[in-house]
Design an enzyme around this catalytic site. Structure first.
Site, mmCIF file in Angstrom:
data_model
loop_
_atom_site.group_PDB
_atom_site.id
_atom_site.type_symbol
_atom_site.label_atom_id
_atom_site.label_comp_id
_atom_site.label_asym_id
_atom_site.label_seq_id
_atom_site.Cartn_x
_atom_site.Cartn_y
_atom_site.Cartn_z
ATOM 1 C CE1 TYR A 204 75.296 43.160 72.909
ATOM 2 C CE2 TYR A 204 76.321 45.180 72.152
ATOM 3 C CZ TYR A 204 76.393 43.998 72.846
ATOM 4 O OH TYR A 204 77.562 43.648 73.482
ATOM 5 C CE1 TYR B 266 83.735 44.374 77.034
ATOM 6 C CE2 TYR B 266 82.807 44.498 79.225
ATOM 7 C CZ TYR B 266 82.863 43.902 77.992
ATOM 8 O OH TYR B 266 82.060 42.827 77.708
ATOM 9 C CG HIS C 83 75.655 47.286 75.819
ATOM 10 N ND1 HIS C 83 74.871 46.257 75.324
ATOM 11 C CD2 HIS C 83 76.683 46.697 76.478
ATOM 12 C CE1 HIS C 83 75.408 45.113 75.675
ATOM 13 N NE2 HIS C 83 76.505 45.341 76.375
ATOM 14 C CD1 TRP D 185 74.811 42.063 80.510
ATOM 15 C CD2 TRP D 185 73.523 43.806 81.035
ATOM 16 N NE1 TRP D 185 74.911 42.969 79.494
ATOM 17 C CE2 TRP D 185 74.125 44.054 79.793
ATOM 18 C CE3 TRP D 185 72.663 44.762 81.571
ATOM 19 C CZ2 TRP D 185 73.898 45.224 79.073
ATOM 20 C CZ3 TRP D 185 72.446 45.926 80.851
ATOM 21 C CH2 TRP D 185 73.058 46.150 79.618
ATOM 22 C CD1 TRP D 186 75.953 38.027 80.694
ATOM 23 C CD2 TRP D 186 76.270 36.141 81.826
ATOM 24 N NE1 TRP D 186 77.303 37.907 80.906
ATOM 25 C CE2 TRP D 186 77.525 36.761 81.603
ATOM 26 C CE3 TRP D 186 76.231 34.949 82.527
ATOM 27 C CZ2 TRP D 186 78.720 36.208 82.037
ATOM 28 C CZ3 TRP D 186 77.422 34.394 82.968
ATOM 29 C CH2 TRP D 186 78.659 35.012 82.723
#
Length: 105
Positions: free
Chosen positions: A18, A41, A22, A77-78
């Site tokens: 993860y 964010y 990112h 992306w999802w």
């Protein structure tokens, strides 16, 4: 600016992947998120529960987790992240909005 906080669930053993994904976030995805009015964010990881806690500032009532008008970049992306997170049928992350109880500027 409105703040939006939410949590997501990372699959066990996927924290390094993860973080790696990112660290290499696509420039066009960053641009799309900013275009939607999202800024400041951050995503945090609770290693004891595998819960991801996110907070972002939003210029309107929409946020990065809004599934009503998903652009192709976000959908890609999802789809790419679906193997390491708990997701809905459309591969959007299972997102639980959190209510703000306190804020100090």
């Amino acid at each position: 600016m409105k703040r939006f906080a939410f949590k997501m669930i990372l699959k066990p053993g996927c924290e390094e992947e993860y973080e790696r994904r990112h660290a290499a976030i696509w420039p066009e995805l960053k641009q799309m998120i900013k275009k939607q009015g999202v800024s400041d964010y951050s995503i945090f990881w609770d290693k004891d529960t595998n819960i991801l806690f996110a907070v972002q500032k939003c210029a309107s009532d929409t946020n990065s987790q809004d599934t009503t008008n998903v652009d192709p970049i976000t959908q890609r992306w999802w789809d790419m992240m679906a193997d390491i997170m708990e997701v809905n049928d459309d591969n959007s992350p299972v997102t639980v909005p959190l209510r703000e109880l306190f804020h100090l500027d």
